[in-house]
Design a protein around this motif. Structure first.
Motif, PDB file in Angstrom:
ATOM      1  N   ILE A   5       0.878  -1.168   0.000  1.00 58.35           N
ATOM      2  CA  ILE A   5       0.000   0.000   0.000  1.00 58.35           C
ATOM      3  C   ILE A   5       0.912   1.212   0.000  1.00 58.35           C
ATOM      4  O   ILE A   5       1.689   1.428   0.935  1.00 58.35           O
ATOM      5  N   LEU A   6       0.833   1.991  -1.049  1.00 64.11           N
ATOM      6  CA  LEU A   6       1.709   3.141  -1.246  1.00 64.11           C
ATOM      7  C   LEU A   6       0.856   4.398  -1.281  1.00 64.11           C
ATOM      8  O   LEU A   6      -0.057   4.513  -2.106  1.00 64.11           O
ATOM      9  N   GLY A   7       1.120   5.307  -0.353  1.00 63.86           N
ATOM     10  CA  GLY A   7       0.339   6.540  -0.323  1.00 63.86           C
ATOM     11  C   GLY A   7       0.986   7.582   0.555  1.00 63.86           C
ATOM     12  O   GLY A   7       2.047   7.361   1.141  1.00 63.86           O
ATOM     13  N   GLY A   8       0.329   8.704   0.675  1.00 62.27           N
ATOM     14  CA  GLY A   8       0.839   9.807   1.473  1.00 62.27           C
ATOM     15  C   GLY A   8       0.100   9.959   2.787  1.00 62.27           C
ATOM     16  O   GLY A   8       0.042  11.045   3.337  1.00 62.27           O
ATOM     17  N   THR A   9      -0.443   8.868   3.286  1.00 62.75           N
ATOM     18  CA  THR A   9      -1.246   8.918   4.502  1.00 62.75           C
ATOM     19  C   THR A   9      -0.390   8.725   5.755  1.00 62.75           C
ATOM     20  O   THR A   9       0.750   8.285   5.678  1.00 62.75           O
ATOM     21  N   SER A  10      -0.975   9.020   6.888  1.00 63.47           N
ATOM     22  CA  SER A  10      -0.298   8.803   8.165  1.00 63.47           C
ATOM     23  C   SER A  10      -0.212   7.302   8.451  1.00 63.47           C
ATOM     24  O   SER A  10      -0.907   6.499   7.825  1.00 63.47           O
ATOM     25  N   ASN A  11       0.611   6.941   9.416  1.00 65.86           N
ATOM     26  CA  ASN A  11       0.722   5.530   9.807  1.00 65.86           C
ATOM     27  C   ASN A  11      -0.605   4.997  10.316  1.00 65.86           C
ATOM     28  O   ASN A  11      -0.957   3.849  10.042  1.00 65.86           O
TER      29      ASN A  11
END
Length: 95
Positions: A5-11
């Motif tokens: 899962i690749l994204g710019g979200t928080s942990n």
């Protein structure tokens, strides 16, 4: 099956998306292992070489330079888009 899962979200958000994907795939009889990475700070090629994921679930709109199948993961974040579409797409790549 291993999924990146690749994204710019928080942990915290990445953990929630991982759980949602694991639970959804399990309901369809597919066991998955999830790896998460930040799209802005991670080296995709290094992750691919080290972790050897089967597919990438991209939570964002960035174009990736990869030979792996890339699945649009935005519906996991925006349920009105139909999160089941993501799960069905992942299951399709199960070997």
């Amino acid at each position: 099956m291993k999924i990146l899962i690749l994204g710019g979200t928080s942990n915290t958000k990445a953990d929630k998306l991982s759980k949602q994907l694991i639970d959804g795939c399990r309901k369809k009889g597919v066991e998955v292992e999830i790896i998460t990475a930040n799209i802005f700070t991670s080296d995709l090629k290094a992750i691919e070489q080290k972790e050897k994921p089967d597919v990438i679930v991209l939570v964002g709109t960035k174009k990736l330079d990869t030979t792996l199948p890339v699945i649009n993961g935005l519906p996991l974040v925006y349920p009105w888009m139909g999160a089941d579409k993501v799960i069905d797409e992942v299951v399709k790549y199960n070997k």
